[in-house]
Write a protein that holds these residues in place. Structure first.
Motif, mmCIF file in Angstrom:
data_model
loop_
_atom_site.group_PDB
_atom_site.id
_atom_site.type_symbol
_atom_site.label_atom_id
_atom_site.label_comp_id
_atom_site.label_asym_id
_atom_site.label_seq_id
_atom_site.Cartn_x
_atom_site.Cartn_y
_atom_site.Cartn_z
ATOM 1 N N UNK A 43 0.831 -1.214 0.000
ATOM 2 C CA UNK A 43 0.000 0.000 0.000
ATOM 3 C C UNK A 43 0.860 1.256 0.000
ATOM 4 N N UNK A 44 1.889 1.290 0.827
ATOM 5 C CA UNK A 44 2.759 2.470 0.892
ATOM 6 C C UNK A 44 3.425 2.734 -0.456
ATOM 7 N N UNK A 45 3.952 1.679 -1.049
ATOM 8 C CA UNK A 45 4.600 1.825 -2.356
ATOM 9 C C UNK A 45 3.581 2.261 -3.403
ATOM 10 N N UNK A 46 2.436 1.592 -3.434
ATOM 11 C CA UNK A 46 1.430 1.875 -4.456
ATOM 12 C C UNK A 46 0.893 3.287 -4.394
ATOM 13 N N UNK A 47 0.570 3.748 -3.205
ATOM 14 C CA UNK A 47 0.038 5.109 -3.063
ATOM 15 C C UNK A 47 1.087 6.141 -3.454
ATOM 16 N N UNK A 48 2.301 5.934 -3.003
ATOM 17 C CA UNK A 48 3.375 6.887 -3.305
ATOM 18 C C UNK A 48 3.618 6.988 -4.804
ATOM 19 N N UNK A 49 3.679 5.852 -5.470
ATOM 20 C CA UNK A 49 3.961 5.852 -6.901
ATOM 21 C C UNK A 49 2.794 6.419 -7.697
ATOM 22 N N UNK A 50 1.581 6.117 -7.286
ATOM 23 C CA UNK A 50 0.411 6.686 -7.970
ATOM 24 C C UNK A 50 0.446 8.202 -7.913
ATOM 25 N N UNK A 51 0.712 8.755 -6.740
ATOM 26 C CA UNK A 51 0.769 10.211 -6.606
ATOM 27 C C UNK A 51 1.910 10.792 -7.433
ATOM 28 N N UNK A 52 3.046 10.116 -7.423
ATOM 29 C CA UNK A 52 4.191 10.600 -8.217
ATOM 30 C C UNK A 52 3.853 10.636 -9.701
ATOM 31 N N UNK A 53 3.155 9.623 -10.186
ATOM 32 C CA UNK A 53 2.791 9.596 -11.612
ATOM 33 C C UNK A 53 1.823 10.728 -11.953
ATOM 34 N N UNK A 54 0.858 10.998 -11.056
ATOM 35 C CA UNK A 54 -0.029 12.128 -11.285
ATOM 36 C C UNK A 54 0.779 13.418 -11.478
ATOM 37 N N UNK A 55 1.744 13.620 -10.607
ATOM 38 C CA UNK A 55 2.504 14.869 -10.638
ATOM 39 C C UNK A 55 3.461 14.927 -11.826
ATOM 40 N N UNK A 56 4.052 13.800 -12.171
ATOM 41 C CA UNK A 56 4.992 13.778 -13.290
ATOM 42 C C UNK A 56 4.304 13.950 -14.632
ATOM 43 N N UNK A 57 3.089 13.442 -14.748
ATOM 44 C CA UNK A 57 2.432 13.378 -16.050
ATOM 45 C C UNK A 57 1.545 14.577 -16.355
ATOM 46 N N UNK A 58 1.365 15.480 -15.376
ATOM 47 C CA UNK A 58 0.469 16.617 -15.602
ATOM 48 C C UNK A 58 1.250 17.923 -15.633
#
Length: 302
Positions: free
Chosen positions: A287-302
């Motif tokens: 969960x920690x890894x998944x949430x962190x990476x999901x948020x990072x992708x949102x920020x990197x891709x927008x």
């Protein structure tokens, strides 16, 4: 005339009521879309864990054996079930052997810019490879579900890739880099998940040693660290031995892509161990890894 006036008044009232209903709905929808932190918390670790366990049950995935090929098939199918475009690319391993890279695509409005979330499909030849790299595959397919289920319109195209042949010195990622120079040239970040799913902290690799040194990109490391902190997950930065599939993106004739290998450390089970089985996976760590990476992708891709 009186009836016409009444009818007009009724129509105005209906339209006004619809506007009152629509405006909060629209605002609520906009808030949901752009609240990246809240959306990242929708990551379902149970879903990710279930897929990872299924991969591990297949047995050791190594050298293009039938198990590795089956795992690639399952990953492609799961991407499609989770609502994103997916394809496999065959990778020649020599001696008549082959494996696959599995590529999930979330198209951006600017299709000349890319962000990649990577992992590897294979495992050491003597174990299930729950953390190396079965758990990462589970994280990836759940991230795909989250990103495809939202009204998320990224600027940059996100590629979620499971590479084959990583244990054979990064064969799959090397093949991808050679086959897709235009993607490498226009890639702004590669986050590589390796040895996650049974550790204490989100670990960001700033330096790895073999076969040649790879340095994690400071800006990318800082962004992922900030994402973990925003979500209140423990995060550390340090060094490790092997760069995994960041290596071909760092060393190639096209471009040195900004990379960061993300791990779970300290390890609760040694990655290269016969004990690295599905029962060792930690749902909270996933969960920690998944949430962190999901948020990072949102920020990197927008």
């Amino acid at each position: 005339m009186k009836y016409k006036i009444i009818l007009i008044a009724v129509i105005i009232a209906i339209l006004a009521g619809g506007l009152v209903f629509y405006t909060p709905y629209k605002k609520e929808k906009e808030l949901r879309v752009f609240n990246a932190s809240a959306t990242a918390r929708e990551f379902n670790a149970e879903n990710a864990m279930g897929f990872s366990r299924g991969i591990c049950k297949l047995g050791p995935r190594y050298g293009g054996n039938n198990v590795e090929l089956k795992a690639a098939d399952l990953m492609e199918k799961k991407f499609e079930e989770n609502g994103i475009e997916a394809r496999k690319e065959r990778v020649d391993l020599g001696g008549g052997k082959y494996t696959y890279n599995v590529i999930g695509v979330i198209n951006g409005t600017n299709q000349n810019k890319y962000v990649i979330l990577a992992s590897h499909i294979d495992s050491p030849g003597f174990c299930e490879g729950a953390t190396d790299d079965g758990a990462a595959l589970g994280v990836q397919v759940e991230v795909a579900r989250i990103l495809s289920s939202q009204d998320f319109k990224p600027e940059k195209t996100i590629l979620i890739i499971g590479f084959g042949g990583e244990e054979l010195w990064f064969k799959g990622s090397e093949d991808f880099v050679k086959r897709h120079p235009e993607i490498v040239r226009n890639c702004e970040a590669v986050i590589d998940l390796n040895c996650v799913g049974a550790g204490e902290n989100v670990f960001l690799t700033e330096y790895s040693y073999q076969p040649k040194p790879v340095r994690g990109d400071p800006k990318l490391i800082n962004l992922i660290m900030e994402c973990a902190q925003e979500l209140e997950h423990p995060v550390t930065i340090g060094e490790t031995t092997y760069p995994s599939d960041t290596y071909p993106f760092y060393y190639n004739s096209i471009k040195r892509v900004p990379v960061c290998q993300v791990m779970s450390q300290p390890f609760k089970v040694a990655p290269w161990s016969s004990e690295n089985s599905a029962d060792k996976l930690d749902q909270e760590d996933i969960r920690k890894i998944g949430e962190t990476i999901t948020l990072a992708l949102f920020k990197l891709a927008t």
